[in-house]
Design an enzyme around this catalytic site. Structure first.
Site, mmCIF file in Angstrom:
data_model
loop_
_atom_site.group_PDB
_atom_site.id
_atom_site.type_symbol
_atom_site.label_atom_id
_atom_site.label_comp_id
_atom_site.label_asym_id
_atom_site.label_seq_id
_atom_site.Cartn_x
_atom_site.Cartn_y
_atom_site.Cartn_z
ATOM 1 N N GLU A 182 -8.421 -2.290 5.595
ATOM 2 C CA GLU A 182 -7.929 -1.079 4.936
ATOM 3 C C GLU A 182 -8.928 -0.487 3.947
ATOM 4 O OE1 GLU A 182 -4.004 -1.814 3.449
ATOM 5 O OE2 GLU A 182 -3.232 -2.315 5.436
ATOM 6 N N LYS A 242 7.592 2.755 7.134
ATOM 7 C CA LYS A 242 6.548 2.794 8.151
ATOM 8 C C LYS A 242 7.181 3.332 9.427
ATOM 9 C CE LYS A 242 3.870 -1.192 6.462
ATOM 10 N NZ LYS A 242 3.584 -2.631 6.692
#
Length: 426
Positions: free
Chosen positions: A209, A338
């Site tokens: 990330e 999500k």
């Protein structure tokens, strides 16, 4: 009758995500020329109860190809949806859910269904000549989210010995989203220097990330490193910390304990560790502090870690049934949203609305396997979520979301940066 919103064409293909794994891209075209396309993300640490991501399990791409999901879009979903009004999002999502016929979307694949669901919304927005955030959120979409930027990576996102997965900074003291990005980017560069000084230039490699993944061995060492980076950047008063423990990843089901720094730790002891961390560092939020099935433990952690945002990710998997159970038990006080955990836009919005109605805060989130797709940036503003986590201010698939939010803030002209009001931004 306006047929310009009628779906004219749906097409899917296999493309790559940021980890070099295949994923699904879908394109939707309306009769009026509106165009939408989406690339779906994929997680590394995934909740057991997430909607199913369909993979081919053949030799290609090490079993991770998604050609069956692509075929399901092109040969099954497209045939059912062509001619439908793209504005009827809930109907379109329900048609796909019914076509799949399973609880977890394991037949057609959540990756196939979500790609079409989001691309339909984008095509409808384009047909209406509206930006996606305004199409979904209407005229009341005006809150710019406080970003949680993952600048130190551990767990499944890195190759170091850190048990916790994400160590994030959140610039609650900024006056605008653009300023928030600047503060985080400057802190990121400051932290890079600290890491290089302490562990050598080879230690500034980055995780999935975009955060640094130095050879840090303990959680306290990571937090001290983070604090030094913030201090050197000069934002000690403006930036706070948030964590994603991803505790299911270091939970030992056989013994019912957690393996932290090589030692077995009970639920109560782990909560005590969190208490010590919160007392020593400016931590305001902890995601997935415990095992994904331990609703009782989450309830205890929420009660004992007073004032701390306890975020349910693997606990809830953006599923209203699990969220309802958590609300009834007081397990956590925040929902991580999500879209690929549940598989459709309308179900994601339902989860967000349930969270808000019951006093839970909302964090819109990316996945570790991402792409240049910036849909969640628009979604965060559309929902007035107040918070977004989408990685470090580095790597194109992460900065794509931040750059889109900078554009949205500029376009809105009058907006509110959530900042210190990140839990209740409106």
């Amino acid at each position: 009758m306006d047929d310009s919103f009628d779906i004219y064409e749906i097409k899917a293909r296999q493309v790559l995500d940021s980890r070099g794994n295949p994923t699904v891209e879908a394109e939707v075209l309306t009769a009026g020329g509106g165009y939408g396309h989406t690339i779906v993300p994929s997680g590394a640490s995934t909740g057991t109860f997430e909607a199913v991501e369909l993979r081919d399990a053949t030799e290609k791409y090490g079993g991770k190809s998604v050609l069956n999901a692509v075929s399901n879009v092109n040969d099954i979903i497209a045939q059912e949806l062509i001619g439908e009004d793209a504005r009827n999002q809930r109907l379109i999502d329900q048609i796909m859910i019914n076509l799949d016929g399973t609880e977890n979307k394991g037949n057609l694949g959540a990756n196939a269904i979500l790609a079409v669901s989001l691309a339909v919304a984008k095509a409808a927005a384009d047909t209406a000549s509206l930006p996606l955030y305004k199409y979904i959120g209407g005229c009341n979409a005006y809150v710019m989210p406080a970003p949680m930027m993952n600048v130190l990576n551990g767990g499944q996102h890195a190759g170091n010995a850190l048990d916790f997965q994400e160590f994030m900074i959140m610039p609650v003291g900024a006056d605008s989203f653009a300023e928030a990005v600047r503060m985080c980017a400057e802190t990121y560069q400051s932290l890079k220097k600290v890491v290089a000084e302490k562990y050598g230039k080879d230690a500034v490699n980055i995780g999935d990330e975009g955060g640094f993944a130095p050879p840090v061995k303990t959680i306290d060492e990571a937090l001290a490193l983070l604090l030094e980076g913030v201090k050197r950047a000069g934002y000690e008063d403006e930036i706070v910390f948030t964590l994603d423990s991803a505790a299911s990843e270091f939970y030992d089901e056989k013994s019912g304990s957690y393996i932290v720094a090589g030692e077995k730790v009970s639920t109560d002891k782990l909560i005590d560790i969190y208490k010590e961390m919160v007392a020593q560092y400016p931590i305001v939020s902890i995601e997935d502090p415990l095992f994904e099935e331990d609703f009782e433990g989450f309830t205890k952690a929420t009660k004992e870690l007073k004032g701390i945002q306890i975020v349910g990710d693997d606990l809830f998997v953006t599923n209203t049934k699990r969220l309802k159970k958590g609300i009834e038990m007081g397990a956590s006080n925040s929902l991580l949203l999500k879209v690929n955990q549940i598989g459709t836009l309308s179900e994601s919005i339902d989860a967000a609305n349930m969270a808000f109605r019951n006093g839970y805060s909302l964090v819109v989130s990316h996945r570790s396997g991402e792409s240049e797709d910036s849909t969640i940036a628009d979604l965060a503003v559309a929902l007035n979520s107040g918070q977004i986590k989408t990685g470090a201010p580095a790597r194109g698939e992460r900065t794509a979301k931040y750059n889109q939010l900078i554009r949205i803030e500029e376009e809105l002209q009058i907006s509110k940066y959530a900042g210190k009001d990140f839990k209740v931004p409106f």
